[in-house]
Design an enzyme around this catalytic site. Structure first.
Site, PDB file in Angstrom:
ATOM      1  N   ARG A  84      14.705   1.921   5.142  1.00  0.00           N
ATOM      2  CA  ARG A  84      14.310   0.645   5.741  1.00  0.00           C
ATOM      3  C   ARG A  84      13.712  -0.280   4.688  1.00  0.00           C
ATOM      4  O   ARG A  84      13.966  -1.486   4.685  1.00  0.00           O
ATOM      5  CB  ARG A  84      13.314   0.897   6.880  1.00  0.00           C
ATOM      6  CG  ARG A  84      13.190  -0.265   7.879  1.00  0.00           C
ATOM      7  CD  ARG A  84      12.149  -1.257   7.445  1.00  0.00           C
ATOM      8  NE  ARG A  84      10.903  -0.603   7.177  1.00  0.00           N
ATOM      9  CZ  ARG A  84      10.055  -1.007   6.219  1.00  0.00           C
ATOM     10  NH1 ARG A  84      10.339  -2.032   5.444  1.00  0.00           N
ATOM     11  NH2 ARG A  84       8.923  -0.343   6.009  1.00  0.00           N
ATOM     12  N   TRP A 155       4.215  -2.520  -8.262  1.00  0.00           N
ATOM     13  CA  TRP A 155       4.500  -2.064  -6.891  1.00  0.00           C
ATOM     14  C   TRP A 155       5.804  -2.675  -6.377  1.00  0.00           C
ATOM     15  O   TRP A 155       5.915  -3.009  -5.199  1.00  0.00           O
ATOM     16  CB  TRP A 155       3.350  -2.399  -5.930  1.00  0.00           C
ATOM     17  CG  TRP A 155       1.992  -2.111  -6.466  1.00  0.00           C
ATOM     18  CD1 TRP A 155       0.982  -3.001  -6.653  1.00  0.00           C
ATOM     19  CD2 TRP A 155       1.467  -0.843  -6.880  1.00  0.00           C
ATOM     20  NE1 TRP A 155      -0.131  -2.385  -7.163  1.00  0.00           N
ATOM     21  CE2 TRP A 155       0.145  -1.048  -7.317  1.00  0.00           C
ATOM     22  CE3 TRP A 155       1.999   0.453  -6.938  1.00  0.00           C
ATOM     23  CZ2 TRP A 155      -0.668  -0.022  -7.795  1.00  0.00           C
ATOM     24  CZ3 TRP A 155       1.190   1.472  -7.420  1.00  0.00           C
ATOM     25  CH2 TRP A 155      -0.125   1.231  -7.836  1.00  0.00           C
ATOM     26  N   GLN A 274      -3.560  17.989  29.902  1.00  0.00           N
ATOM     27  CA  GLN A 274      -3.759  16.575  30.236  1.00  0.00           C
ATOM     28  C   GLN A 274      -4.214  15.736  29.043  1.00  0.00           C
ATOM     29  O   GLN A 274      -3.900  14.549  28.960  1.00  0.00           O
ATOM     30  CB  GLN A 274      -4.767  16.440  31.384  1.00  0.00           C
ATOM     31  CG  GLN A 274      -4.207  16.927  32.725  1.00  0.00           C
ATOM     32  CD  GLN A 274      -5.168  16.702  33.871  1.00  0.00           C
ATOM     33  OE1 GLN A 274      -6.376  16.624  33.677  1.00  0.00           O
ATOM     34  NE2 GLN A 274      -4.626  16.596  35.078  1.00  0.00           N
ATOM     35  N   ALA A 336      -2.035  22.175  12.817  1.00  0.00           N
ATOM     36  CA  ALA A 336      -1.841  22.522  11.405  1.00  0.00           C
ATOM     37  C   ALA A 336      -0.387  22.337  10.983  1.00  0.00           C
ATOM     38  O   ALA A 336      -0.111  21.994   9.819  1.00  0.00           O
ATOM     39  CB  ALA A 336      -2.291  23.960  11.160  1.00  0.00           C
ATOM     40  N   GLU A 359       3.630  -6.505   2.405  1.00  0.00           N
ATOM     41  CA  GLU A 359       3.911  -7.822   3.005  1.00  0.00           C
ATOM     42  C   GLU A 359       2.699  -8.384   3.765  1.00  0.00           C
ATOM     43  O   GLU A 359       2.847  -8.983   4.817  1.00  0.00           O
ATOM     44  CB  GLU A 359       5.135  -7.746   3.928  1.00  0.00           C
ATOM     45  CG  GLU A 359       6.417  -8.163   3.250  1.00  0.00           C
ATOM     46  CD  GLU A 359       6.823  -7.188   2.150  1.00  0.00           C
ATOM     47  OE1 GLU A 359       6.408  -7.419   0.988  1.00  0.00           O
ATOM     48  OE2 GLU A 359       7.537  -6.231   2.412  1.00  0.00           O
TER      49      GLU A 359
END
Length: 378
Positions: A84, A155, A274, A336, A359
């Site tokens: 992506r 970066w 629950q 875990a 961004e």
């Protein structure tokens, strides 16, 4: 606003879903582990035209609408954040050229970007400069037929494999955008490895030492680098990241439900607890809410509504914060096992954290969203 997909968008959504299930998900763990995006994956994206999805048809792209672009990024986010990321930065460069560059640059680069012959990367952040883009220190000076570029960028996603870079530097103190080709003399790329998340994104640092840039390689005009070129590119980037966060959230839900259905504690399936149900409920509701914000942003973008810019800020802010909570819940449900690379949850958890930084950090979003809201009360 009625948010419904067209028949064509539904067809695309099914196609994207199948592609991610069959091609991306089986490779996602290896991409993360090896910190490398295989050329085979890029080839698969190319074959289907996904690298040119956002580019006009006259340049060899598909000219897809904003919702279709969003749907692709959601599915890729579900499968692999690294892939992506490629679609995001590649699209940022392509759309900047398409909107702001000369016809000469459009004709030279857009067909190559659409076909996957070339990969684009976006060079704005610097070693000492992040959110304050006005503070960039890279410079260009005039040298007859060329500009001479000096400085560095850090970066930079896909830096290790990109062919052309959209680089921002100051000319006479005015932020300006330029295209820099990979083989430019004096241009060096240093890989950055062992990132927290999105580890296959081929991040790097760019260093420019007296690089000669053709004057025709300017994108936009002197002084419009941030106000026009970067602004529109980052707007697209935020939009795709918002959708990608939704997809990653859906992956967390899917894996958590499967795990909770199989895992037993105290003689009962985890899904019957629950407290587990509460976490899954919150995950589902938050992902759905983020998806609706993305849809709204997309429809406004398609209609060229000026409100789309702020709605994209809202969608990116909510979705990127949402995915961190959703990924945290998913890890908690896995216990875990969620901390072990045998399960994809630990990768989701690491990838999620990146989305609140790239961004525009969440804090920058908070400033802009709040200021916009307060202006409306005056």
């Amino acid at each position: 606003m009625k948010l419904e997909l067209t028949c064509e968008q539904i067809k695309y959504k099914d196609e994207f879903n199948k592609f991610v299930n069959e091609i991306i998900i089986p490779e996602a763990a290896q991409i993360d582990r090896k910190q490398y995006l295989p050329r085979e994956i890029i080839k698969e994206l190319t074959i289907r035209g996904y690298l040119g999805l956002m580019i006009d048809e006259k340049y060899g792209g598909k000219g897809a609408d904003a919702i279709t672009i969003g749907l692709l990024n959601e599915e890729l986010g579900r499968g692999c954040t690294t892939v992506r990321n490629l679609i995001t930065v590649h699209g940022m460069v392509a759309l900047a050229i398409q909107k702001w560059a000369s016809e000469e640059l459009k004709n030279k680069w857009l067909p190559k970007l659409a076909s996957g012959e070339c990969i684009g990367a976006f060079g704005l952040s610097e070693p000492e400069i992040g959110s304050n883009a006005q503070g960039i220190k890279s410079t260009v000076i005039d040298d007859k037929n060329h500009y001479v570029l000096n400085g560095s960028k850090k970066w930079i996603t896909m830096a290790q494999i990109a062919d052309v870079f959209l680089v921002f530097a100051k000319y006479d103190g005015k932020p300006t955008a330029f295209l820099v080709e990979r083989d430019t003399q004096g241009f060096n790329i240093t890989p950055i490895i062992d990132m927290l998340g999105a580890r296959g994104s081929m991040v790097g640092e760019l260093n420019f030492c007296n690089c000669k840039i053709l004057k025709s390689n300017i994108v936009g005009s002197i002084g419009t680098g941030l106000s026009h070129v970067a602004l529109s590119s980052l707007d697209y980037g935020r939009y795709t990241i918002a959708w990608g966060s939704v997809g990653l959230g859906q992956a967390c839900i899917n894996d958590s439900i499967v795990y909770a259905s199989k895992r037993e504690q105290f003689g009962n399936a985890l899904k019957d607890n629950q407290l587990i149900q509460k976490m899954i409920t919150e995950m589902v509701v938050n992902v759905k809410a983020a998806r609706q914000l993305c849809y709204k942003s997309g429809y406004l973008r398609q209609n060229c509504d000026p409100e789309s810019i702020m709605e994209t800020w809202v969608a990116k802010y909510f979705a990127s914060k949402m995915i961190n909570q959703v990924a945290s819940n998913a890890l908690q449900i896995h216990g875990a096992n969620g901390c072990c690379s045998d399960y994809p949850i630990e990768r989701y958890f690491r990838d999620a954290r990146i989305n609140e930084i790239i961004e525009g950090t969440s804090q920058m979003h908070e400033i802009l969203i709040a200021n916009n809201a307060m202006r409306g009360l005056r």
